[in-house]
Design an enzyme around this catalytic site. Structure first.
Site, PDB file in Angstrom:
ATOM      1  N   LYS A 166       0.861  -1.184   0.000  1.00 24.94           N
ATOM      2  CA  LYS A 166       0.000   0.000   0.000  1.00 24.94           C
ATOM      3  C   LYS A 166       0.897   1.232   0.000  1.00 24.94           C
ATOM      4  O   LYS A 166       1.724   1.405   0.894  1.00 24.94           O
ATOM      5  CB  LYS A 166      -0.899  -0.007   1.240  1.00 24.94           C
ATOM      6  N   ASP A 197      -2.664  10.261   3.623  1.00 20.66           N
ATOM      7  CA  ASP A 197      -4.059   9.852   3.813  1.00 20.66           C
ATOM      8  C   ASP A 197      -4.776  10.880   4.681  1.00 20.66           C
ATOM      9  O   ASP A 197      -4.719  10.824   5.907  1.00 20.66           O
ATOM     10  CB  ASP A 197      -4.099   8.456   4.458  1.00 20.66           C
ATOM     11  N   LYS A 213     -10.181  12.806   8.253  1.00 21.39           N
ATOM     12  CA  LYS A 213      -9.666  12.437   9.570  1.00 21.39           C
ATOM     13  C   LYS A 213      -9.615  13.672  10.471  1.00 21.39           C
ATOM     14  O   LYS A 213      -9.341  14.773   9.986  1.00 21.39           O
ATOM     15  CB  LYS A 213      -8.236  11.888   9.442  1.00 21.39           C
ATOM     16  N   ASP A 271       1.558   6.355   5.424  1.00 19.21           N
ATOM     17  CA  ASP A 271       0.605   5.403   4.870  1.00 19.21           C
ATOM     18  C   ASP A 271       1.127   4.715   3.603  1.00 19.21           C
ATOM     19  O   ASP A 271       0.420   3.928   2.982  1.00 19.21           O
ATOM     20  CB  ASP A 271      -0.733   6.110   4.607  1.00 19.21           C
ATOM     21  N   GLU A 306      -9.502   3.668   2.192  1.00 16.94           N
ATOM     22  CA  GLU A 306      -9.007   3.784   0.815  1.00 16.94           C
ATOM     23  C   GLU A 306      -7.946   2.746   0.475  1.00 16.94           C
ATOM     24  O   GLU A 306      -7.786   2.374  -0.677  1.00 16.94           O
ATOM     25  CB  GLU A 306      -8.438   5.200   0.595  1.00 16.94           C
ATOM     26  N   ARG A 347      -7.720  -0.440   1.022  1.00 15.66           N
ATOM     27  CA  ARG A 347      -8.239  -1.686   0.455  1.00 15.66           C
ATOM     28  C   ARG A 347      -8.692  -1.481  -0.990  1.00 15.66           C
ATOM     29  O   ARG A 347      -8.654  -2.421  -1.791  1.00 15.66           O
ATOM     30  CB  ARG A 347      -9.364  -2.241   1.342  1.00 15.66           C
TER      31      ARG A 347
HETATM   32  N1  BES Z   1      -4.200   4.472   6.897  1.00  9.68           N
HETATM   33  C1  BES Z   1      -5.335   4.224   7.718  1.00  9.68           C
HETATM   34  C2  BES Z   1      -5.054   3.217   8.832  1.00  9.68           C
HETATM   35  C3  BES Z   1      -4.088   3.676   9.897  1.00  9.68           C
HETATM   36  C4  BES Z   1      -4.560   4.353  11.005  1.00  9.68           C
HETATM   37  C5  BES Z   1      -2.750   3.375   9.789  1.00  9.68           C
HETATM   38  C6  BES Z   1      -3.669   4.773  11.972  1.00  9.68           C
HETATM   39  C7  BES Z   1      -1.863   3.791  10.777  1.00  9.68           C
HETATM   40  C8  BES Z   1      -2.330   4.486  11.866  1.00  9.68           C
HETATM   41  C9  BES Z   1      -6.468   3.663   6.868  1.00  9.68           C
HETATM   42  O1  BES Z   1      -6.544   4.149   5.573  1.00  9.68           O
HETATM   43  C10 BES Z   1      -7.737   4.070   7.539  1.00  9.68           C
HETATM   44  O2  BES Z   1      -8.002   5.222   7.607  1.00  9.68           O
HETATM   45  N2  BES Z   1      -8.499   3.077   8.013  1.00  9.68           N
HETATM   46  C11 BES Z   1      -9.727   3.336   8.670  1.00  9.68           C
HETATM   47  C12 BES Z   1     -10.735   2.338   8.174  1.00  9.68           C
HETATM   48  C13 BES Z   1     -12.138   2.632   8.604  1.00  9.68           C
HETATM   49  C14 BES Z   1     -12.637   3.897   7.946  1.00  9.68           C
HETATM   50  C15 BES Z   1     -13.010   1.461   8.232  1.00  9.68           C
HETATM   51  C16 BES Z   1      -9.507   3.202  10.170  1.00  9.68           C
HETATM   52  O3  BES Z   1      -8.721   2.320  10.580  1.00  9.68           O
HETATM   53  O4  BES Z   1     -10.058   3.995  10.917  1.00  9.68           O
HETATM   54 ZN    ZN Z   2      -4.785   4.760   4.745  1.00 14.38          ZN
HETATM   55 MN    MN Z   3      -7.615   5.935   5.421  1.00 11.84          MN
END
Ligand code: BES
Ligand code: ZN
Ligand code: MN
Length: 490
Positions: free
Chosen positions: A254, A259, A266, A277, A338, A340
């Site tokens: 990835k 992000d 966020k 990310d 995003e 996935r």
């Molecule tokens: N890049 C993030 C996941 C992440 C969060 C990595 C904190 C490292 C530290 C990913 O894209 C994300 O935002 N995932 C969401 C998914 C949710 C919206 C289903 C998450 O984990 O909140």
């Molecule tokens: Zn992400």
């Molecule tokens: Mn994300």
């Protein structure tokens, strides 16, 4: 940074500082014993009085010891002697101990440091020394960490220096890419790094631009890229170490270079570290660099999906329906899920080019950190035997992975109402697994392991053996995995 081997006795080591080790109980190991003799029993006395701790990774600095050529002696504790030699002593302690010592000594400028640790394998000591003396302060004028010009390793063979040197520099490459800001590392500039690495290590690189991605109908990856002014890329790097030897191992990363969450924005504190990310892609690139530099007789292809997830009038929306490259339709319920979407298309590209096995690495979910904490990788699979191979590689280099279940009922959560699937589960429970169930839709029957590295990829505060920021976690596992495939444990 220059590495060399030394065969001088520890007290004669031609360096500004020398690192030796001590364990609980028993006599001093050879290098420490040499120093002890030259210093009239000083080390023995300090260990006996408790002034030098033998506790694992504790460091004691002894400046200006008379009778010893190096200006500083650093004594690293290794704790209890290993209970069995079953694992060839390789559970990561050599890497961590060397990196801890290097990091401590790099707190002020030093030209040369000699390492005479009573640990194996030596290549891990070399790798750890190289990563320990490099920090995240890339843009600080007043450095917290200054790397050494010369690193000397007692009793190292040319091969130890070559293998450990390659690993250490590839880990530092991955860390640098992650630590650099998203204004410098974005899809195009990352793709240029891929081309540069490929040229340097005898790999071929192929870069897909937006036009090609459109032609290939990568609708999921392109949707994520829509809100950004940065052009997306798919970077493919190929190492043919075993020409004619069958389909390659695919390493998929990835590479979301920043992000923001997109329209499902966020909050500020959650966005702060989101330059990290793309750690999955950086780890894949570093691993392939070392696999190629070591000329491992195995075919490996790295696939890096490079996009920036941003907010604009052109952003993809919640409620949008995407058509992935595989033809599956996806309902977007959260633009922050995003990773996935990017991986769905990248996995499909890997599959359509013919691969034997897949490992993907992604900073995919916060839920994985809720489940396992900051220091353990979540592992998920559609093929237990392949998972066991990956887990064995991780265990042998001392990187922590814990398997999460992939029961069928988790897949119910990602069924769509207007499209085949949706990009988030119902609510947040089991979020690391529902994300993996989403990816599973795109790998067919190919043996596949998904590694959620969201926790270990990036440190908000330093560990003894690694400065804060990027860690390069799982890179050593990937190289170990490729060498286990190469040595025909197949
Ligand atoms: N890049 C993030 C996941 C992440 C969060 C990595 C904190 C490292 C530290 C990913 O894209 C994300 O935002 N995932 C969401 C998914 C949710 C919206 C289903 C998450 O984990 O909140
Ligand atoms: Zn992400
Ligand atoms: Mn994300």
């Amino acid at each position: 940074m220059k590495t060399e081997s030394t065969s001088k006795p520890a007290d004669q080591a031609d360096a500004d500082a020398i690192v030796v080790s001590v364990r609980d109980g028993g006599p001093l190991p050879p290098a420490a014993a040499e120093l002890d003799r030259a210093a009239a029993g000083l080390l023995q006395r300090l260990v006996a009085s408790g002034e030098i701790s033998t506790r694992e990774l504790s460091c004691t600095r002894l400046p200006g010891v008379s009778g010893i050529k190096a200006g500083v002696v650093l004594v690293v504790g290794l704790g209890k002697p290993p209970s069995s030699a079953a694992n060839h002593g390789r559970e990561g302690l050599a890497y961590r101990a060397a990196a801890t010592a290097a990091r401590m000594l790099a707190a002020r400028p030093r030209k040369s440091v000699a390492f005479a640790l009573d640990l194996h394998p030596l290549e891990d000591i070399v790798a750890g020394a190289i990563t320990g003396c490099v920090g995240q302060d890339l843009y600080r004028h007043d450095k917290n960490i200054t790397s050494f010009e010369r690193l000397l390793f007692a009793g190292a063979l040319a091969d130890d220096l070559h293998r450990g040197g390659s690993l250490g520099h590839s880990i530092n490459l991955a860390r640098r890419l992650v630590n650099q800001p998203p204004s410098e590392i974005f899809p195009e500039s990352f793709a240029e790094e891929v081309q540069r690495v490929a040229q340097g290590c005898g790999c071929t690189a192929e870069i897909w631009d937006r036009h090609r991605l459109e032609k290939e109908r990568c609708g999921a990856l392109l949707a994520v890229a829509k809100g950004s002014d940065r052009e997306p890329r798919l970077a493919i790097i190929d190492w043919q170490g075993n020409p004619g030897g069958g389909p390659p191992l695919a390493l998929v990363g990835k590479g979301v270079t920043f992000d923001s969450g997109g329209l499902s924005l966020k909050p500020a504190d959650a966005m702060l570290d989101m330059k990290m990310d793309m750690a999955g892609a950086a780890t894949v690139l570093g691993a392939i660099q070392t696999i190629a530099q070591l000329k491992l007789p195995v075919n490996v292809t790295g696939y890096m999906g490079l996009v920036e997830n941003m907010v604009s009038g052109r952003s993809y929306r919640v409620g949008d329906v995407l058509v992935a490259r595989s033809g599956k339709t996806i309902e977007v319920h959260n633009t922050d899920a995003e990773g996935r979407l990017v991986l769905a298309d990248v996995l499909d590209v890997a599959l359509s080019r013919g691969v034997a096995r897949i490992v993907d690495l992604a900073t995919l979910t916060g839920a994985c950190m809720v489940a396992l904490g900051k220091h353990v990788v979540g592992g998920m699979t559609n093929h237990q035997a392949w998972y066991d191979r990956v887990a064995a590689a991780a265990a042998s280099v001392g990187e922590s992975v814990w398997q999460l279940p992939m029961f069928a009922e988790y897949a119910d959560q990602i069924k769509g109402q207007v499209a085949d699937i949706k990009n988030v589960g119902d609510g947040r429970w089991g979020g690391a697994i529902t994300a993996a169930k989403f990816l599973e839709q795109f790998v067919g029957d190919t043996p596949w392991v998904h590694l959620d590295i969201a926790g270990p990829a990036f440190l908000d505060k330093p560990l003894p053996w690694c400065d804060g920021g990027a860690t390069g976690y799982m890179l050593r596992t990937l190289v170990e995995l490729a060498s286990s495939l190469a040595s025909g444990q197949d």
